[in-house]
Design a protein around this motif. Structure first.
Motif, PDB file in Angstrom:
ATOM      1  N   ALA A   1       0.834  -1.195   0.000  1.00  0.00           N
ATOM      2  CA  ALA A   1       0.000   0.000   0.000  1.00  0.00           C
ATOM      3  C   ALA A   1       0.871   1.247   0.000  1.00  0.00           C
ATOM      4  O   ALA A   1       1.838   1.351   0.736  1.00  0.00           O
ATOM      5  CB  ALA A   1      -0.904  -0.003   1.231  1.00  0.00           C
ATOM      6  N   VAL A   2       0.535   2.200  -0.849  1.00  0.00           N
ATOM      7  CA  VAL A   2       1.248   3.460  -0.908  1.00  0.00           C
ATOM      8  C   VAL A   2       0.685   4.390   0.156  1.00  0.00           C
ATOM      9  O   VAL A   2      -0.526   4.566   0.242  1.00  0.00           O
ATOM     10  CB  VAL A   2       1.087   4.109  -2.298  1.00  0.00           C
ATOM     11  N   PRO A   3       1.536   4.985   1.018  1.00  0.00           N
ATOM     12  CA  PRO A   3       1.002   5.881   2.047  1.00  0.00           C
ATOM     13  C   PRO A   3       0.122   6.958   1.445  1.00  0.00           C
ATOM     14  O   PRO A   3       0.537   7.682   0.542  1.00  0.00           O
ATOM     15  CB  PRO A   3       2.273   6.474   2.681  1.00  0.00           C
ATOM     16  N   GLY A   4      -1.098   7.046   1.915  1.00  0.00           N
ATOM     17  CA  GLY A   4      -2.029   8.034   1.392  1.00  0.00           C
ATOM     18  C   GLY A   4      -2.651   7.644   0.080  1.00  0.00           C
ATOM     19  O   GLY A   4      -3.436   8.383  -0.501  1.00  0.00           O
ATOM     20  N   GLY A   5      -2.285   6.457  -0.455  1.00  0.00           N
ATOM     21  CA  GLY A   5      -2.821   6.021  -1.736  1.00  0.00           C
ATOM     22  C   GLY A   5      -4.100   5.240  -1.559  1.00  0.00           C
ATOM     23  O   GLY A   5      -4.605   5.080  -0.451  1.00  0.00           O
TER      24      GLY A   5
ATOM     25  N   ASP B   1     -17.789  12.949   9.624  1.00  0.00           N
ATOM     26  CA  ASP B   1     -17.410  11.551   9.792  1.00  0.00           C
ATOM     27  C   ASP B   1     -15.989  11.507  10.346  1.00  0.00           C
ATOM     28  O   ASP B   1     -15.100  12.211   9.870  1.00  0.00           O
ATOM     29  CB  ASP B   1     -17.467  10.805   8.457  1.00  0.00           C
ATOM     30  N   TYR B   2     -15.778  10.686  11.375  1.00  0.00           N
ATOM     31  CA  TYR B   2     -14.455  10.535  11.969  1.00  0.00           C
ATOM     32  C   TYR B   2     -13.722   9.376  11.296  1.00  0.00           C
ATOM     33  O   TYR B   2     -14.290   8.300  11.089  1.00  0.00           O
ATOM     34  CB  TYR B   2     -14.554  10.230  13.463  1.00  0.00           C
ATOM     35  N   LYS B   3     -12.447   9.581  11.010  1.00  0.00           N
ATOM     36  CA  LYS B   3     -11.596   8.537  10.450  1.00  0.00           C
ATOM     37  C   LYS B   3     -10.366   8.387  11.338  1.00  0.00           C
ATOM     38  O   LYS B   3      -9.694   9.374  11.628  1.00  0.00           O
ATOM     39  CB  LYS B   3     -11.150   8.881   9.022  1.00  0.00           C
ATOM     40  N   THR B   4     -10.064   7.172  11.769  1.00  0.00           N
ATOM     41  CA  THR B   4      -8.904   6.977  12.618  1.00  0.00           C
ATOM     42  C   THR B   4      -7.636   6.705  11.827  1.00  0.00           C
ATOM     43  O   THR B   4      -6.569   6.556  12.416  1.00  0.00           O
ATOM     44  CB  THR B   4      -9.145   5.831  13.629  1.00  0.00           C
ATOM     45  N   GLY B   5      -7.747   6.666  10.499  1.00  0.00           N
ATOM     46  CA  GLY B   5      -6.570   6.528   9.659  1.00  0.00           C
ATOM     47  C   GLY B   5      -6.032   7.886   9.233  1.00  0.00           C
ATOM     48  O   GLY B   5      -6.382   8.929   9.787  1.00  0.00           O
ATOM     49  N   LYS B   6      -5.163   7.852   8.231  1.00  0.00           N
ATOM     50  CA  LYS B   6      -4.559   9.073   7.716  1.00  0.00           C
ATOM     51  C   LYS B   6      -5.338   9.595   6.511  1.00  0.00           C
ATOM     52  O   LYS B   6      -5.956   8.822   5.782  1.00  0.00           O
ATOM     53  CB  LYS B   6      -3.108   8.801   7.310  1.00  0.00           C
ATOM     54  N   ALA B   7      -5.285  10.898   6.314  1.00  0.00           N
ATOM     55  CA  ALA B   7      -5.964  11.499   5.166  1.00  0.00           C
ATOM     56  C   ALA B   7      -5.299  11.034   3.875  1.00  0.00           C
ATOM     57  O   ALA B   7      -4.078  10.873   3.819  1.00  0.00           O
ATOM     58  CB  ALA B   7      -5.906  13.026   5.268  1.00  0.00           C
ATOM     59  N   PRO B   8      -6.083  10.812   2.820  1.00  0.00           N
ATOM     60  CA  PRO B   8      -5.495  10.406   1.544  1.00  0.00           C
ATOM     61  C   PRO B   8      -4.791  11.575   0.878  1.00  0.00           C
ATOM     62  O   PRO B   8      -5.038  12.738   1.200  1.00  0.00           O
ATOM     63  CB  PRO B   8      -6.723   9.975   0.719  1.00  0.00           C
ATOM     64  N   ARG B   9      -3.912  11.252  -0.041  1.00  0.00           N
ATOM     65  CA  ARG B   9      -3.313  12.299  -0.853  1.00  0.00           C
ATOM     66  C   ARG B   9      -4.410  12.938  -1.693  1.00  0.00           C
ATOM     67  O   ARG B   9      -5.438  12.310  -1.984  1.00  0.00           O
ATOM     68  CB  ARG B   9      -2.220  11.715  -1.751  1.00  0.00           C
TER      69      ARG B   9
END
Length: 341
Positions: A22-26, A215-223
């Motif tokens: 997986a590409v970070p933010g991808g 909406d809450y997301k516990t991950g990172k924002a996408p690029r």
């Protein structure tokens, strides 16, 4: 209405495939993190009930409604959709998904307190109780730490949940918010007969009547180039609210606790009409697959995280016998609509 716009790039589209890390933010990373965040307490309870139906021998039925999660499943892989919706194959809990459920529950419950008491220490104090509640309602999550007799991994995991909760206070000020709704179940039926349903984390309504969906997301924002996929769920909810209330939400807001960013989008009528057309086309593809039994796997990077490799032809597996009646296809099954609008 208080609004946050930090880290809010305008949406663009993008999607990738093949078996690569997986590409970070991808798209692969974003989809995995989004799947984790979709596990709210209410959704988890519904899925547990579905598995209970399977265990007790409930008869399989054709899909009757569409949620953002299940729509995303079909677009990702039609066979995955079949495994989850029709076969109802059980899936193991994951640390990421369970942490997302826990954090969602804490942020929801914090608003039970008076505004002045909505502080980071108060929020963190809710974590143990909500973890106990989660273990009661979903006993399977206990398996996550079955090999952790000293509780060291559990302590780290709970510490990570605390960090996510603390970060929320850098993005929003709950003492200035009075949500109109929390964990709101919404459902509507389109003129076509398609039923749309889902659970919205938070709905804010300004004194002037403007609506914000959060909406809450516990991950990172996408690029930025991948943010359109992340916004699909929010546009889905906006469509449901529009059809229910004849009100177009003023703002859609995704709060990414993993990276400390907020992604916002202000929809217009044309956006919602495009989403509705996309969902109708998607539902037609699901209808054809349901009637013909033709559920084709779509290999992507996300296959590495799938619980159903043992049943997937792409991994040498065999799907369970199809539990619904099958008729000959009159037309070839069309591929699912892409991520674009």
């Amino acid at each position: 209405m208080e609004t946050s716009t930090e880290g809010a790039p305008r949406p663009a589209s993008g999607r990738a495939a093949a078996e690569e890390p997986a590409v970070p933010g991808g798209p692969a990373q974003t989809a995995v993190e989004t799947a984790a965040d979709a596990q709210t307490v209410a959704e988890a309870a519904a899925e547990t009930a579905a598995v209970s139906d399977l265990v007790t021998g409930a008869t399989a039925i054709a899909p009757a409604s569409l949620s953002p999660s299940r729509a995303s499943d079909f677009m990702q892989c039609p066979l995955l959709y079949r495994f989850r919706v029709i076969d109802r194959l059980p899936e193991k809990p994951s640390e990421a998904a369970t942490r997302g459920t826990l954090v969602h529950a804490v942020l929801e419950r914090l608003f039970d307190a008076p505004a002045a008491e909505r502080t980071p220490p108060r929020a963190k104090s809710l974590i143990p109780g909500q973890w106990d509640r989660l273990r009661e309602t979903r006993p399977e999550v206990v398996e996550l730490f079955a090999d952790d007799p000293r509780g060291e991994r559990l302590a780290r995991w709970l510490g990570e949940a605390e960090q996510l909760v603390e970060r929320w206070f850098t993005l929003e000020d709950p003492s200035r918010l009075e949500p109109a709704e929390r964990e709101l179940f919404v459902e509507t039926e389109l003129e076509s007969g398609l039923r749309l349903r889902g659970i919205i984390d938070r709905v804010d309504v300004a004194p002037t009547g403007e609506v914000r969906i959060v909406d809450y997301k516990t991950g990172k924002a996408p690029r930025p180039e991948y943010s359109e996929g992340a916004l699909f769920q929010m546009k889905f909810y906006a469509l449901v609210v529009w059809r229910l209330k004849n009100v177009i939400p003023r703002r859609l807001q995704l709060v990414y606790l993993g990276s400390g960013q907020v992604l916002t989008y202000d929809p217009v009528l044309a956006d919602l009409e495009r989403v509705e057309r996309k969902l109708l086309a998607l539902w037609e593809a699901i209808r054809l697959a349901t009637e013909t039994g033709d559920w084709r796997p779509r290999p992507t990077k996300l296959c590495g995280w799938c619980d159903h490799q043992a049943h997937c032809p792409e991994f040498g597996g065999t799907p369970p016998p199809y539990p619904l009646p099958v008729r000959a296809a009159e037309l070839p099954v069309q591929p699912a609509p892409g991520e674009g609008g």
